[in-house]
Design an enzyme around this catalytic site. Structure first.
Site, PDB file in Angstrom:
ATOM      1  N   ASP A 238     -38.995 -36.086  11.255  1.00 42.43           N
ATOM      2  CA  ASP A 238     -39.728 -34.859  10.944  1.00 42.43           C
ATOM      3  C   ASP A 238     -40.006 -34.028  12.187  1.00 42.43           C
ATOM      4  O   ASP A 238     -39.720 -32.828  12.238  1.00 42.43           O
ATOM      5  CB  ASP A 238     -41.047 -35.188  10.236  1.00 42.43           C
ATOM      6  CG  ASP A 238     -40.834 -35.672   8.812  1.00 42.43           C
ATOM      7  OD1 ASP A 238     -39.680 -35.634   8.343  1.00 42.43           O
ATOM      8  OD2 ASP A 238     -41.819 -36.089   8.177  1.00 42.43           O
TER       9      ASP A 238
ATOM     10  N   ARG B  31     -57.113 -39.625  13.452  1.00 42.25           N
ATOM     11  CA  ARG B  31     -56.687 -38.221  13.380  1.00 42.25           C
ATOM     12  C   ARG B  31     -57.564 -37.257  14.187  1.00 42.25           C
ATOM     13  O   ARG B  31     -57.038 -36.363  14.855  1.00 42.25           O
ATOM     14  CB  ARG B  31     -56.600 -37.773  11.919  1.00 42.25           C
ATOM     15  CG  ARG B  31     -55.504 -38.459  11.101  1.00 42.25           C
ATOM     16  CD  ARG B  31     -54.245 -38.676  11.892  1.00 42.25           C
ATOM     17  NE  ARG B  31     -53.109 -39.060  11.061  1.00 42.25           N
ATOM     18  CZ  ARG B  31     -52.104 -39.801  11.465  1.00 42.25           C
ATOM     19  NH1 ARG B  31     -52.111 -40.279  12.707  1.00 42.25           N
ATOM     20  NH2 ARG B  31     -51.090 -40.088  10.670  1.00 42.25           N
TER      21      ARG B  31
ATOM     22  N   SER C 245     -43.122 -45.060   4.136  1.00 43.32           N
ATOM     23  CA  SER C 245     -43.855 -44.175   5.033  1.00 43.32           C
ATOM     24  C   SER C 245     -44.965 -45.007   5.661  1.00 43.32           C
ATOM     25  O   SER C 245     -45.831 -45.532   4.960  1.00 43.32           O
ATOM     26  CB  SER C 245     -44.444 -43.000   4.240  1.00 43.32           C
ATOM     27  OG  SER C 245     -45.272 -42.217   5.070  1.00 43.32           O
TER      28      SER C 245
END
Length: 409
Positions: free
Chosen positions: A14, A94, A175
């Protein structure tokens, strides 16, 4: 001079595809940034891959210690567990990753930050809330919400068209997201909740229960004000201690969950999560709180933990409420100092002893034998007063001939 964009870069398909796409559609100078939160990612060749794909430079930023000490441990101290199962492995990382992206954007004078999170996922929210909280002037680019690429095959074709060599195959895989705290698995047959996952094919941090040792193992963890500081009597920094617990917990098949969770964006998703060391730490921390916190503080902290978990999951780390809640948590942790002993065996964590100088357990009071600090006769008056509202209500129902209706049924 070209305008600059900071790209959250992993070196996967990606983010490799995003580099030429950004140059083609925005005419940016692309600066790739890889944030290492202990994912064990192979960084050899990562710079060459980024530059070959069209990036002007690559930063590799190892923030593993910061991740453990400033994000993992505060969440551990809060006892935050999302929807009673998920130990927030991806969620905790994150805000830190986004904070470092902002750091490099300001350092390089970039006008935008780009991430590769999908339009269906949680991470887009987590990244963008942090960027907004720390640098609201920065532009945010999320290609998966814009471009015409719809699949892995499309991405490979796009790279081939742009003369970018790939060492990736067209076959699909789970994933995955990994850091020092956990490893998640999503996609493929896991998207069907009726299918039992094949742990022998999926797990990477943990043994399956069948392959876990047939003999138990004892470990001891020391805490100081809610933070683990030693394993089996050996003092360690947080990162080293977590690595060691991951190894021993993974060996015994501890910390594997199968969760259908409610995503921020409204849908449900299914994932398999491995958190071996973290699961042991949560259990040990909880046992110390049972021993050392008074009833009212413990009760309220459980309420706060639920809210804390939701805020971490939602990416609301850099908010006044999260900071205030952490201050409350830190106050409660002043007495969470002690030692916890466990027996580990085939996915089980069995308490084998606990001690603390701040223990509120008093054997003289708790013993069934009468002690000087507790008079059994005192219970009669307590029960009478504690039950007074019930008695008043019963008298009212008796007066209105309603008292025995429920019993007669």
């Amino acid at each position: 001079m070209k305008k600059k964009v900071i790209l959250a870069y992993s070196g996967g398909l990606d983010t490799t595809t995003i580099i030429p796409w950004l140059k083609e559609n925005y005419d940016y100078e692309v600066i790739a940034v890889c944030i290492d939160v202990g994912q064990g990612q192979e960084i050899d060749g990562l710079e060459e891959r980024a530059l070959t794909s069209g990036a002007s430079k690559l930063y590799i930023d190892d923030v593993t210690d910061i991740f453990v000490n400033e994000y993992v441990f505060p969440t551990l101290k809060a006892g935050a567990v999302y929807e009673n199962k998920y130990l927030l492995g991806t969620s905790i990382a994150r805000p830190l990753i986004a904070e470092r992206l902002v750091h490099y954007a300001l350092k390089e004078g970039a006008e935008a930050i780009c991430h590769g999170a999908t339009g269906k996922g949680n991470d887009q929210v987590r990244f963008e809330l942090t960027i907004t909280a720390l640098a609201p002037h920065l532009k945010i680019i999320a290609p998966w919400r814009i471009w015409d690429i719809k699949s892995r095959e499309d991405a490979i074709e796009y790279c081939i068209k742009n003369d970018i060599k790939l060492n990736m195959k067209k076959d699909s895989s789970y994933s995955r997201d990994k850091n020092l705290w956990h490893l998640s698995h999503e996609g493929l047959e896991l998207e069907n909740p009726t299918i039992e996952p094949d742990h022998s094919k999926i797990l990477q941090m943990c043994n399956t229960l069948e392959n876990a040792p047939d003999e138990s193992e004892y470990i001891t963890i020391d805490f100081q004000e809610g933070i683990p500081i030693a394993l089996n009597g050996m003092k360690m920094d947080g990162t080293s201690l977590l690595r060691a617990l991951n190894e021993v917990g993974g060996k015994h098949g501890i910390g594997v969950i199968d969760l259908i969770e409610n995503r921020i964006v409204g849908m449900k998703s299914r994932g398999i999560y491995e958190t071996p060391g973290g699961t042991i730490l949560y259990k040990a921390h909880q046992e110390l709180e049972h021993l050392c916190l008074d009833k009212e503080t413990y009760s309220f902290k459980q309420i706060a933990a639920t809210k804390f978990s939701e805020m971490v999951y939602n990416g609301q780390w850099f908010t006044p409420l999260r900071e205030a809640m952490s201050a409350f948590v830190d106050e409660t942790q002043k007495v969470i100092t002690g030692k916890v002993r466990f027996k580990l065996y085939k996915g089980n964590i069995v308490l084998a002893g606990i001690e603390s100088d701040y223990s509120l357990y008093n054997e003289e009071i708790s013993s069934f034998d009468t002690g000087e600090l507790y008079d059994h006769k005192d219970a009669e008056g307590f029960i009478r007063l504690f039950g007074l509202p019930l008695k008043v209500r019963a008298l009212m129902k008796e007066k209105n001939n309603q008292l025995y209706e429920d019993v007669k049924k």
